[in-house]
Design an enzyme around this catalytic site. Structure first.
Site, mmCIF file in Angstrom:
data_model
loop_
_atom_site.group_PDB
_atom_site.id
_atom_site.type_symbol
_atom_site.label_atom_id
_atom_site.label_comp_id
_atom_site.label_asym_id
_atom_site.label_seq_id
_atom_site.Cartn_x
_atom_site.Cartn_y
_atom_site.Cartn_z
ATOM 1 N N TYR A 40 57.580 51.519 -21.928
ATOM 2 C CA TYR A 40 57.220 50.278 -22.620
ATOM 3 C C TYR A 40 57.502 49.073 -21.725
ATOM 4 C CZ TYR A 40 57.343 53.036 -26.954
ATOM 5 O OH TYR A 40 57.125 53.969 -27.931
ATOM 6 N N GLU A 87 47.042 21.463 -22.195
ATOM 7 C CA GLU A 87 47.528 22.847 -22.280
ATOM 8 C C GLU A 87 48.011 23.325 -20.915
ATOM 9 O OE1 GLU A 87 45.137 25.161 -25.667
ATOM 10 O OE2 GLU A 87 43.812 24.324 -24.120
ATOM 11 N N LEU A 107 41.492 32.451 -23.097
ATOM 12 C CA LEU A 107 42.297 33.577 -23.569
ATOM 13 C C LEU A 107 41.612 34.898 -23.254
ATOM 14 C CD1 LEU A 107 43.553 32.366 -27.070
ATOM 15 C CD2 LEU A 107 44.793 32.396 -24.906
ATOM 16 N N GLU A 108 40.277 34.890 -23.257
ATOM 17 C CA GLU A 108 39.527 36.105 -22.936
ATOM 18 C C GLU A 108 39.903 36.622 -21.548
ATOM 19 O OE1 GLU A 108 36.868 33.679 -25.725
ATOM 20 O OE2 GLU A 108 38.387 33.290 -24.216
ATOM 21 N N LYS A 140 47.523 31.947 -29.783
ATOM 22 C CA LYS A 140 48.322 30.730 -29.679
ATOM 23 C C LYS A 140 48.789 30.383 -31.095
ATOM 24 C CE LYS A 140 45.124 28.748 -26.296
ATOM 25 N NZ LYS A 140 44.324 27.543 -25.997
#
Length: 131
Positions: free
Chosen positions: A61, A29, A80-81, A107
């Site tokens: 935005y 990854e 990811l956290e 993902k």
């Protein structure tokens, strides 16, 4: 939880953001990378902006989008956290108007999982009181 968040009032909504990054606990990854997708909600009072029609009374935005892009396309992280937490923290730093943020990060193409799965991800909520 959704009901509680709905009671918080106005928010800016960004859906379906897509960036390529190199995050994950598996070595492949970090070398091959993969697509990451995000949804972001940023809570703030939009009443003044709704009356004035002036961006100075809101948050762009584009600023929120750029935070997500910078984090996902930036330095590699294991979890990811951590990626979602950085996006949330940096989004709160954009403006004191932002009182809370929700980041859903996933993902869509999970590396090295031998199964049928739509996606893996995290969803976090941060507010100024707990940040």
């Amino acid at each position: 939880m959704e009901k509680d968040m709905a009671m918080m009032g106005d928010k800016l909504i960004l859906r379906g953001l897509k960036f390529y990054g190199f995050h994950g606990a598996i070595p492949e990854e970090k070398t091959l990378g993969q697509m990451f997708m995000l949804d972001i909600d940023a809570w703030m009072c939009l009443k003044k902006a709704g009356l004035s029609d002036n961006l100075a009374d809101s948050v762009s935005y584009v600023d929120i989008y750029n935070v997500a892009k910078e984090v996902v396309e930036g330095s590699s992280r294991n979890l990811l956290e951590r990626v979602a937490g950085l996006i949330a923290s940096k989004t709160l730093e954009i403006s004191p108007r932002i009182t809370a943020v929700r980041v859903k990060l996933w993902k869509p193409n999970v590396a090295l999982i031998q199964s049928t799965i739509d996606y893996l991800g995290v969803e976090i909520f941060r507010d100024r009181a707990t940040e």
